[in-house]
Motif scaffolding. Structure first.
Motif, PDB file in Angstrom:
ATOM      1  N   THR A 176      11.315  -2.755   4.199  1.00 53.83           N
ATOM      2  CA  THR A 176      11.503  -4.127   3.724  1.00 53.83           C
ATOM      3  C   THR A 176      10.324  -5.009   4.121  1.00 53.83           C
ATOM      4  O   THR A 176      10.412  -6.235   4.070  1.00 53.83           O
ATOM      5  CB  THR A 176      12.798  -4.723   4.298  1.00 53.83           C
ATOM      6  OG1 THR A 176      12.799  -4.587   5.722  1.00 53.83           O
ATOM      7  CG2 THR A 176      14.011  -4.018   3.712  1.00 53.83           C
ATOM      8  N   SER A 177       9.222  -4.409   4.523  1.00 51.50           N
ATOM      9  CA  SER A 177       7.999  -5.141   4.847  1.00 51.50           C
ATOM     10  C   SER A 177       6.869  -4.617   3.981  1.00 51.50           C
ATOM     11  O   SER A 177       6.766  -3.405   3.765  1.00 51.50           O
ATOM     12  CB  SER A 177       7.650  -4.963   6.331  1.00 51.50           C
ATOM     13  OG  SER A 177       6.386  -5.527   6.624  1.00 51.50           O
ATOM     14  N   ASP A 178       6.041  -5.522   3.486  1.00 49.62           N
ATOM     15  CA  ASP A 178       4.931  -5.102   2.633  1.00 49.62           C
ATOM     16  C   ASP A 178       3.768  -4.623   3.486  1.00 49.62           C
ATOM     17  O   ASP A 178       2.668  -5.171   3.449  1.00 49.62           O
ATOM     18  CB  ASP A 178       4.493  -6.251   1.722  1.00 49.62           C
ATOM     19  CG  ASP A 178       3.466  -5.792   0.684  1.00 49.62           C
ATOM     20  OD1 ASP A 178       3.473  -4.591   0.343  1.00 49.62           O
ATOM     21  OD2 ASP A 178       2.667  -6.633   0.230  1.00 49.62           O
ATOM     22  N   ASP A 239       6.858  -2.337   0.591  1.00 48.04           N
ATOM     23  CA  ASP A 239       8.174  -2.940   0.418  1.00 48.04           C
ATOM     24  C   ASP A 239       8.904  -2.282  -0.746  1.00 48.04           C
ATOM     25  O   ASP A 239       8.486  -2.404  -1.898  1.00 48.04           O
ATOM     26  CB  ASP A 239       8.020  -4.447   0.169  1.00 48.04           C
ATOM     27  CG  ASP A 239       9.338  -5.200   0.275  1.00 48.04           C
ATOM     28  OD1 ASP A 239      10.402  -4.572   0.095  1.00 48.04           O
ATOM     29  OD2 ASP A 239       9.313  -6.414   0.523  1.00 48.04           O
TER      30      ASP A 239
END
Length: 381
Positions: A176-178, A239
């Motif tokens: 959920t993090s780019d 993500d």
């Protein structure tokens, strides 16, 4: 490998999807995102790519099916949730992939399956056979029986191992993090688009330790990525909620963080990879500077004369780390002697082994054929 050449060079991809990508904040399956990702993977499959999916989410699916308000913390309940959730998760994948005329197959593994040489080869051959027959393998840890695997970073590590197992061209870790962000004075700054290596300083920047519905975090992904790139597979952390994320990665767009392989490193043979990445070290052997140079620059075996200290208790045939005087792991190998025997012969010549131990099966504590060097010394000048 450069980003703008991914579409030309990548033919076998391992894609790991984390729990937080598959469920919403309440822990319910995010069907829209699941179907979107499956559609992208099916598209890659139809273009001739070989896709292996390492999927989290079984425990979260089980928790929701059982009607529990939150993920349990005790092992029996976690394993029960996994048992219930596996069939639910696979049913959802079956429906989603069938809509794109893709056949899937489930592969449940434990670390012991990949640690044992015979089972390791069986797992590899099975997955490769699935790929040859255009089946999409969906891999997960066998949480129902694997006690040690339901812990921090479980499926990140598994994805890295599977990537090494099948010699994938690219490992994509969807979270959920780019990607990884620079951190200065505790404040998150700009995204890091490309990493040439994963140092301890880089790991220290990792933010997040998982959530209610997942057990991993960025630090786990970086450790998994480090093993993958050491084995020759490049990694992208991105993500998984970004629309078209897989297409964007394969088309070379600047999304997430790319961790590159050192193209100067010599490719490892399959057995060396098995030694380096599929065992859990049972202890460490600290060596002197002379042994560091002999191992890292000349590829020599480890002799007793170069050993300073033993850390841990291990048997003959165990995998151990070989560390420099500063504590850096420079190599890994399978030892020919137990820790008790090495304690008696450390710092001595090989000719002294027989008088002290009463027998000498090997001159080397770790033969170079059973050793993988993880750090190459700079020999310039």
């Amino acid at each position: 490998m450069e980003r703008n050449r991914f579409s030309d060079q990548v033919r076998r991809i391992v894609i790991k999807v984390g729990s937080r990508v598959l469920v919403d904040e309440q822990g319910r399956p995010d069907l829209e995102n699941i179907e979107s990702l499956v559609s992208e993977m099916a598209g890659l499959h139809s273009q001739g790519c070989e896709v292996v999916l390492v999927s989290s989410g079984a425990i979260a699916a089980g928790v929701q099916t059982l009607g529990w308000a939150e993920r349990p913390s005790n092992l029996p309940d976690l394993q029960m949730a996994a048992a219930v959730g596996q069939s639910v998760l696979m049913n959802r994948y079956t429906i989603a992939f069938s809509a794109h005329s893709c056949t899937i197959g489930q592969v449940l593994l434990t670390h012991n399956d990949l640690n044992d040489r015979e089972r390791h080869l069986n797992a590899r051959n099975t997955i490769l056979s699935m790929l040859r027959n255009r089946v999409v393998p969906i891999v997960n840890e066998n949480d129902v029986v694997a006690v040690d695997e339901i812990r921090f970073g479980d499926n990140d590590v598994l994805a890295s191992m599977v990537s090494t197992l099948v010699n994938s061209d690219l490992l994509i870790l969807l979270t959920t993090s780019d990607g990884l962000y620079k951190v200065e004075d505790g404040v998150m700054k700009e995204r890091i688009p490309i990493l040439e290596s994963i140092t301890e300083d880089v790991v220290a920047m990792a933010q997040g330790k998982g959530s209610t519905w997942s057990s991993g975090g960025m630090a786990s992904k970086l450790e998994a990525a480090r093993s993958a790139v050491q084995s020759g597979t490049e990694v992208v952390i991105a993500d998984g909620r970004t629309p078209g994320v897989l297409h964007k990665i394969l088309e070379g767009e600047d999304v997430g963080t790319l961790i590159q392989v050192d193209n100067r490193a010599r490719p490892m043979r399959a057995r060396k990879k098995w030694i380096a990445f599929f065992h859990r070290p049972q202890g460490s052997i600290v060596v002197d500077d002379g042994a560091v140079k002999a191992i890292c620059t000349r590829g020599n075996s480890l002799l007793p004369v170069g050993i300073d200290q033993i850390v841990g208790r291990f048997k003959v045939g165990s995998l151990v780390n070989i560390k420099s005087p500063e504590g850096e792991t420079i190599a890994r190998g399978i030892t020919s002697y137990s820790f008790e025997d090495i304690e008696q012969i450390k710092g001595l010549r090989s000719s002294d082994i027989l008088p002290i131990l009463g027998e000498r099966f090997y001159e080397e504590v770790i033969h170079r054929d059973n050793m993988v060097v993880l750090k190459k010394e700079n020999t310039d000048g």
